[in-house]
Design an enzyme around this catalytic site. Structure first.
Site, mmCIF file in Angstrom:
data_model
loop_
_atom_site.group_PDB
_atom_site.id
_atom_site.type_symbol
_atom_site.label_atom_id
_atom_site.label_comp_id
_atom_site.label_asym_id
_atom_site.label_seq_id
_atom_site.Cartn_x
_atom_site.Cartn_y
_atom_site.Cartn_z
ATOM 1 N N HIS A 67 -2.723 3.280 -4.716
ATOM 2 C CA HIS A 67 -2.147 2.832 -3.437
ATOM 3 C C HIS A 67 -0.734 2.301 -3.657
ATOM 4 O O HIS A 67 -0.366 1.241 -3.141
ATOM 5 C CB HIS A 67 -3.032 1.777 -2.787
ATOM 6 N N GLU A 116 -9.710 2.889 -5.290
ATOM 7 C CA GLU A 116 -9.301 4.251 -4.938
ATOM 8 C C GLU A 116 -8.106 4.727 -5.768
ATOM 9 O O GLU A 116 -7.066 5.111 -5.227
ATOM 10 C CB GLU A 116 -8.984 4.325 -3.436
ATOM 11 N N ASP A 169 0.857 -1.180 0.000
ATOM 12 C CA ASP A 169 0.000 0.000 0.000
ATOM 13 C C ASP A 169 0.895 1.232 0.000
ATOM 14 O O ASP A 169 2.124 1.119 -0.027
ATOM 15 C CB ASP A 169 -0.935 -0.001 1.218
#
Length: 813
Positions: free
Chosen positions: A280, A344, A205
């Site tokens: 990410h 995202e 991440d």
């Protein structure tokens, strides 16, 4: 002779008396997940040194399962069970019998006072049968010490069992905060205990790359550490405050990964690695900035949470990098799936990137002019570029004999042909995927995000937000009874997610994950028709004893009182007290004193007058089971009444967090529920946009129902500029007899003493000469403008932006 007869009679009397005084053992079956068929029987099978374990004709794998059972019994009870290849021994026996045509994870378990028979077709079924046996034994069986005085026997029962879903998972984010290998083993043990078969290992991440990749050593040399970590909740302070302490480098070597995978495999758990792409990815970009859209920039591993605009560039070097990473990952994980993230991913960098735009043109990607038939949304050409990115990686992973899983954002712009969707933003993503013929795993945040609050935020550790109680999590049904056949076919399972932004220690990870992961384990295994909340609570008492033995520091809200309020339409607001613990009583006080067994016993929801300091606790047999729960409650003329506001509510207060089923409570609203807001979380507050479009004010209007004399209005607003929130700067109270014409009775302007940073709740009282009113209107003026980028994060070009207003509670006296 007479003396000998007398002694014999005396001994018989002693034995008889002892038998009468011996405590009768009541058969109980505290098994979680609840077996799908369980028929209680009389008697118990006692474990002794005479018991033989029969593994005739069993495979080496099944014999290993039997051997592990024998070893655990000897370790914890001191009883050495004997093994035999004789198929039908004359002594008490535990028989492992391989049969045909049972499902892979199914088993039958028959316990009588003389024998135990475990039947299954595959080792998985035998393993799960043994987990059931462990839960029917004393909790000490999970320990590491010998406890000879426990009741080492198993209640007689007939069980025929198989799981509802083939995928039953629990996730752990080790990127935001890292957890050592020994803790991962403990976590996997908890999955195995509750018949979960998948560990979703979130390994990469923005905030850390946690897996060794030999071809790219800088991923762990640079990407596995950060210079500092955020202090407090994300939106408490602006600028953000950091701890000033380097974090890392923390990562798992490939040898450690192999050990974790092997440990899980011994417990019939598949470990699915997650390698995030294309978003990410800051930890990867910090190590290899040439993978970005702006190769001249310097990237660092952030100590901040959230979503970042810096993402992987869809160029050939990036795909070569990812393919090389995947090659090493596949060698470590025999899982049929690789999770590729896909969530995202902001498109800002791609919109500015000449290479990305040229690729979009080359691929002929265009903005949608009509809604996508799968999700009903018009997607941009950049969304479709992400679909190209995911599809290309899927094709490569498919060539390695693996399939991909992605978060539900991979639906946007077109779904990769063979992808499985993990639905986290509610349930719709999973339903859309299933209806289009794709497998889906349900992990919706309102039920399955275990990093959310599970008890009153003011007494809980800081979390990312939300409010998912054990009861609400247990109540989730991934496939409703009325779902269409495609949905029933393609929703393959359920998973709980544990994101670690605010989980800094092993103890806090235990607290967030359990017991709600256990509730999800039952949802994954037990048919919905066989689930029962009261039964689950009864069985959870033993589950806590087992967790205590394993030193799992689970949330103890199960032993406490949850204080809620509720008003049926047109009825009075009442205090509603609830405990999840069975066969216990709630005692409470309203004067702030500590409750005892002699305090008022709660039997039904009750009304109250004025302000009370409610203190409540759970008792059983005169002993307090948990801690005292406290709550100030305020009864006034509008308690529980409906109201209108001039602007639409955003956050709607406690209503969204306190129902057992999302959206079930339509009558009790956050502004009149008798509870004032606090600064622990945003859960109690009701939010409003207040700007030029609303004339920089908010109107709250309520009908008292009948004429009443009023002389005071109380309301709460929040100061939290980092989240673009300022308290009301002025207030006006108006009254009316008909709801049409209003008269102003008081205007007041406020001078605030605000802290330099952080949050503060203000409770303001507007007093005036008593007047008669049937309708009351409270007009609140905006707290003013915020300096964009100075008071809060700058997300728009304006130098000044309007503040929002958060309200809770409004009271009229």
């Amino acid at each position: 002779m007479k003396k000998r007869n007398y002694l014999s009679f005396f001994c018989l009397m002693l034995i008889s008396t002892g038998c009468q005084q011996a405590k009768e053992i009541v058969n109980e079956y505290p098994v979680i997940p609840q077996p799908n068929t369980l028929v209680a029987q009389n008697g118990r099978f006692k474990l002794t040194r005479n018991v033989q374990v029969v593994t005739a004709y069993a495979s080496p794998e099944v014999k290993a399962i039997a051997g592990a059972f024998i070893d655990r019994i000897e370790l914890t009870s001191g009883i050495s069970l004997k093994t035999t290849e004789e198929e039908h021994p004359q002594t008490p026996a535990i028989r492992f019998v391989t049969v045909g045509e049972m499902a892979k994870e199914a088993y039958d378990l028959i316990v009588s006072p003389e024998h135990i028979t475990i039947s299954a077709s595959e080792p998985n079924g035998f393993f799960y049968a043994v987990q059931t046996l462990y839960q029917l034994l004393p909790p000490a069986v999970y320990g590491e010490q010998t406890v000879k005085r426990a009741e080492w026997s198993i209640p007689a029962v007939d069980i025929s069992d198989a799981p509802r879903f083939g995928y039953r998972g629990l996730h752990l984010d080790v990127c935001r905060h890292f957890f050592p290998v020994e803790y991962i083993y403990k976590y996997i043990d908890m999955l195995a205990m509750h018949k979960m078969n998948t560990f979703h290992f979130h390994l990469t991440d923005d905030q850390g790359w946690r897996i060794e990749i030999k071809k790219y050593p800088k991923l762990t040399e640079t990407g596995a550490k950060r210079k500092h970590t955020l202090v407090d909740y994300y939106y408490v302070n602006w600028p953000h405050v950091f701890d000033g302490t380097a974090y890392g480098p923390f990562f798992y070597t490939q040898e450690q990964i192999k050990d974790i995978v092997a440990y899980a495999a011994e417990r019939y758990i598949t470990v699915i690695p997650e390698i995030e792409m294309p978003g990410h990815a800051l930890a990867a970009l910090a190590a290899y900035p040439e993978l970005s859209c702006d190769t001249s920039a310097t990237y660092e591993v952030p100590g901040l949470w959230g979503v970042f605009k810096e993402v992987l560039c869809p160029k050939e070097e990036t795909f070569q990098f990812l393919e090389n990473v995947i090659d090493e990952v596949i060698e470590l994980f025999p899982s049929p799936y690789i999770h590729i993230g896909g969530d995202e991913c902001p498109k800002d960098a791609w919109k500015k990137c000449a290479y990305s735009q040229a690729l979009i043109k080359k691929l002929g990607l265009k903005d949608d002019t009509t809604p996508n038939p799968v999700d009903g949304i018009k997607h941009s050409k950049e969304d479709k570029l992400q679909s190209y990115f995911i599809t290309r990686m899927e094709k490569y992973i498919n060539t390695k004999g693996k399939s991909i899983i992605g978060w539900d954002e991979i639906l946007e712009g077109g779904l990769a042909p063979n992808a499985t969707v993990m639905s986290w933003r509610g349930v719709q993503g999973g339903l859309n995927a299933a209806k289009s013929g794709h497998d889906a795993i349900m992990t919706p945040s309102p039920y399955a995000y275990l990093d959310h609050y599970q008890e009153e935020p003011s007494i809980a550790p800081t979390t990312i937000g939300g409010y998912n109680t054990l009861k609400k999590t247990y109540g989730y049904n991934p496939v409703p009874d009325d779902a269409d056949e495609l949905v029933k076919k393609h929703i393959i399972g359920v998973q709980g997610n544990v994101w670690s932004e605010y989980i800094q220690t092993e103890e806090q990870c235990d607290y967030q994950a359990f017991p709600r992961a256990i509730a999800l384990a039952e949802t994954g295994w037990t048919e919905d028709r066989n689930k029962n909340w009261s039964s689950f609570c009864n069985r959870m008492v033993s589950a806590y004893q087992r967790m205590d033995v394993k030193n799992v520091k689970a949330c103890r809200n199960f032993f406490d009182v949850n204080i809620n309020t509720h008003a049926d339409e047109g009825k009075e607001l009442k205090a509603v007290l609830e405990t999840f613990h069975p066969d216990a009583t709630i005692h409470y006080t309203t004067d702030g004193s500590t409750p005892t067994p002699k305090s008022e016993q709660y039997t039904a929801p009750f009304t109250w007058t004025g302000a009370i300091n409610l203190q409540a606790a759970v008792f059983k047999e005169g002993k307090m089971l948990g801690k005292v729960t406290s709550r100030m409650l305020y009864a006034n003329l509008i308690s529980g009444k409906t109201f209108t506001t001039s602007s639409r509510m955003g956050w709607s207060g406690d209503i969204f967090g306190e129902n057992d089923a999302l959206g079930a409570d339509k009558t009790t609203f956050g502004l009149t529920n008798g509870k004032r807001g606090n600064i622990a979380s945003y859960t109690p507050w009701t939010s409003f946009r207040v700007n030029e479009k609303t004339n920089n004010e908010l109107e709250f209007t309520v009908n008292l129902g009948s004429p009443a004399r009023i002389g005071q209005v109380v309301f709460g607003t929040l100061f939290n500029p980092a989240f673009r929130i300022l308290p009301a700067s002025a207030a006006t109270v108006q009254v009316s007899s008909d709801g049409l014409e209003y008269t102003t009775v008081k205007e007041e302007t406020f001078t605030r003493q605000c802290p330099e940073r952080g949050r503060k709740a203000f409770t303001d009282t507007i007093a005036f000469e008593p007047v008669e009113a049937t309708w009351v209107k409270l007009r609140l003026k905006s707290g003013g403008l915020l300096r964009n980028g100075i008071d809060c994060r700058k997300d728009s070009p304006q130098d000044l932006i309007p503040s929002d207003m958060y309200l809770d509670e409004i009271e009229i006296y």
